[in-house]
Scaffold this active site. Structure first.
Site: not given
Length: 698
Positions: A557, A642, A674
């Site tokens: 991320s 995602d 994600h």
């Protein structure tokens, strides 16, 4: 044996068994319920297969008489590629675990009925997720609800006359609704933002319903948000902690962001509402408060409501304040005005005079207590760990906690002296056979002469006379503390077991070190926090046992963004990179993500506003602007579902590396979001992760 299991580092000796007596069952075509197994390891080093064999404690609930803890426990099966949650109990004063359920459908959302005679739960045994009940010993299962499409959570009214539950309600028109003659069309028509969220397209909203309950079934269900295009709890992570009853059972209090489309996409302004059952009227209890207002808890005497509150609209990482509302006078008090920490997981004392909560300071999550009369806050627990929940239980507290060296377990806490007693030992048989790496706390000086807490994790059987390849761990969030978390993917003990030293800094932009430290990162991507990363790895790389020629950097991320940025700005420090679900092109990210409030706040605005100096600085630090300086092997991981950071971000990075002739690998999951949550995908992730690192660092 299936090839995927050929490298198992453990042997399943007995197979499924409960924590009480094991009974032989005749063979059937139906697989046995997934549960604990007796594991004998052939090595004392952790492997992905060992990690996925561990039991995972979930939600806990305390019986009304405060004597028994009910909790969910999930195990996973690699061959079946799924998990199963079952219910257990354990005495609050300590004792043996007792398994209550053993089904292939699983049990979720454990709740004691207010009279303590029954346990309510959710199960998909009938084909859809419905409310069920059973006796305290797990016998006498009966289905209570028959809600079309199923339910997603529930809670009993204190007087047991009603039940509140949440269920999805279709509010958006589909193509088939508009054109009934095109029922097989797969097209979608959008005219505003927030058409998809996290990992799904938004076709429905979660609403809270109130139904009469006669002890056998639900009757006269009423949609509290009838005809409203809003959701409660808040997607994608909100649960029943955002919905509660008033102690007199006359009202339901819920969290909701009553906005749609573009307005929703740019705002974090949620409020807490009181729905009065008798009149059907709804009141906004937090009107005028502009940030996130969530997770209401009503005091046992019904006088007060405590909740978690953020001040600023659009800033999802604002300080989480502990607010209390006097319900009769509507007077609000911020009890953490001088407390430079967040407050989560609120729980009232039985006398309604105090609030317990979880707060992080210096990368440790501890239990705290607010005394309202004196407006004082006291830390109750000490230790190198993260508490994740707290429940008052008479003369003790019940909490769940974890660390970098221990998955979540249940503990009893003596409030007076802070002493802690472990009640569950779910994974003790496995950990008794594992060698773990030492976790060390260090304070590293940054380039601006501040002190930064950095965790250093050493390999098991560490020998200081040897040299080890070393990994810089880049944290996601970005405003997410590198605390004592136990992860089933980014697991530091797993990294250490593969022969790596891990350097995990609490760089700028993380909570737990004060407001200034947390907020510095917004508008400064590619700035001081990147210097912090390099300060940490440079400091540890000076140690004689670190092979400074074999350094890697990994992260997901915002950590993936960090890896991409470092790939173009590391001055040949690193020999390998891994970026998972990272932001590569910030201009694309601004227009691709769903929660616009995040990119708009943290990047400082859009990229076409050339007069916005903060935003222009952010976009000037987009990793794709430094491709010409990439020179190091990189592995990219991304998933199709995602929608926070879309898969094209990873594809751009991988393609750029290949075009430049840089060794690269792209691990792609078409069915993950994600996170990587499916067991076999999780094991594949681990195998390719270490295959890549070993190739370049060993």
């Amino acid at each position: 044996m299936n090839r995927i299991f050929a490298s198992l580092a453990f042997l399943v000796v007995v197979g499924f068994q409960s924590c009480t007596n094991t009974t032989e069952k005749p063979e059937t075509n139906t697989p046995a319920p997934i549960g604990p197994k007796d594991i004998i390891l052939t090595s004392d080093l952790m492997t992905p297969e060992v990690l996925w064999s561990m039991g995972r404690i979930g939600e806990t609930a305390l019986s009304p008489d405060k004597k028994t803890i009910l909790f969910g426990l999930t195990y996973y099966d690699l061959e079946q590629n799924k998990g199963n949650s079952e219910f257990y109990t354990i005495p609050a004063e300590g004792g043996a675990m007792v398994r209550l359920t053993s089904t292939t459908s699983g049990e979720y959302n454990p709740r004691w009925r207010p009279d303590g005679k029954k346990i309510g739960f959710m199960s998909a045994e009938s084909g859809s997720m419905q409310l069920w009940e059973m006796n305290q010993d797990g016998t006498g299962r009966i289905k209570i609800s028959e809600v079309e499409g199923g339910i997603n959570g529930f809670c009993y009214a204190p007087d047991q006359s009603k039940i509140a539950y949440i269920a999805d309600v279709k509010t958006n028109q589909t193509v088939a609704d508009i054109y009934p003659d095109l029922p097989k069309s797969s097209g979608r028509v959008m005219n505003d933002l927030m058409y998809r969220h996290w990992d799904h397209w938004v076709d429905s909203y979660s609403h809270v319903f109130v139904a009469d309950y006669n002890g056998e079934t639900l009757l006269n269900a009423k949609d509290v948000l009838a005809n409203e295009p809003y959701e409660t709890p808040l997607a994608p992570f909100g649960g029943m902690e955002q919905i509660t009853w008033t102690p007199d059972s006359k009202g339901v209090v819920y969290t909701c962001r009553k906005k749609t489309g573009k307005e929703y996409s740019f705002s974090t302004n949620s409020d807490i509402y009181l729905y009065e059952i008798a009149t059907g009227k709804t009141k906004n209890l937090t009107e005028g408060m502009m940030g996130y207002d969530v997770a209401p808890v009503i005091s046992p005497d019904g006088r007060f409501m405590a909740w978690e509150s953020m001040e600023r609209d659009g800033f999802e990482a604002d300080k989480v304040r502990l607010y209390v509302l006097e319900l009769k006078s509507r007077m609000r008090t911020n009890y953490t005005l001088k407390f430079d920490q967040d407050a989560h997981g609120l729980a009232w004392s039985d006398d309604s005079k105090s609030v317990y909560f979880i707060s992080n300071w210096h990368a440790l999550d501890q239990i705290y207590k607010l005394e309202m009369a004196s407006n004082s806050i006291r830390k109750i627990t000490e230790g190198v760990h993260d508490y994740t929940s707290v429940i008052p239980a008479g003369d003790r507290l019940i909490g769940t906690k974890m660390s970098m060296s221990m998955p979540t377990e249940i503990f009893s806490i003596n409030e007076s002296d802070g002493s802690q007693t472990q009640l569950t030992f779910v994974n003790k048989p496995i950990f008794d056979q594992l060698a773990l790496g030492k976790v060390e706390e260090r304070w590293v000086e940054t380039t601006d002469h501040k002190q930064m807490l950095t965790w250093v994790i050493y390999p098991p059987h560490f020998d200081p006379s040897k040299k080890y390849p070393t990994l810089l761990y880049c944290q996601g969030g970005p405003q997410s503390t590198v605390s004592q978390f136990w992860s089933y993917r980014w697991n530091f003990q797993m990294m250490a077991a593969n022969g790596y030293i891990i350097v995990a800094p609490n760089r700028r932009g993380l909570p737990g070190f004060g407001k200034e430290w947390n907020e510095q990162i917004s508008g400064d991507y590619g700035g001081q926090n990147m210097k912090d990363y390099l300060s940490a790895i440079d400091a540890v790389a000076k140690e004689p046992y670190v092979n400074a020629d074999k350094l890697g950097a990994v992260g997901a991320s915002y950590g993936g963004f960090s890896v991409y940025w470092l790939a173009g700005n590391h001055n040949k420090r690193f020999k390998a990179f891994i970026a998972h679900d990272g932001m590569f092109n910030l201009e694309s990210q601004y227009l691709e993500t769903e929660e616009m409030w995040f990119v708009d706040w943290d990047l400082g605005g859009n990229f076409w506003d050339k007069g916005n100096k903060i935003a222009q600085n952010s976009y000037a630090n987009s990793p794709h602007k430094f491709i010409e300086k990439w020179d190091t092997p990189i592995m990219v991981v991304h998933s199709e579902l995602d929608y926070r950071i879309v898969a094209s971000q990873g594809m751009q990075a991988f393609n750029a590396a290949v075009i430049k002739g840089i060794p690269a690998e792209y691990l792609y999951f078409p069915d993950e979001n994600h996170w990587v949550l499916k067991p076999q995908n999780g094991v594949l992730w681990q195998r390719r992760f270490y295959n890549w690192l070993d190739k370049w660092l060993k």
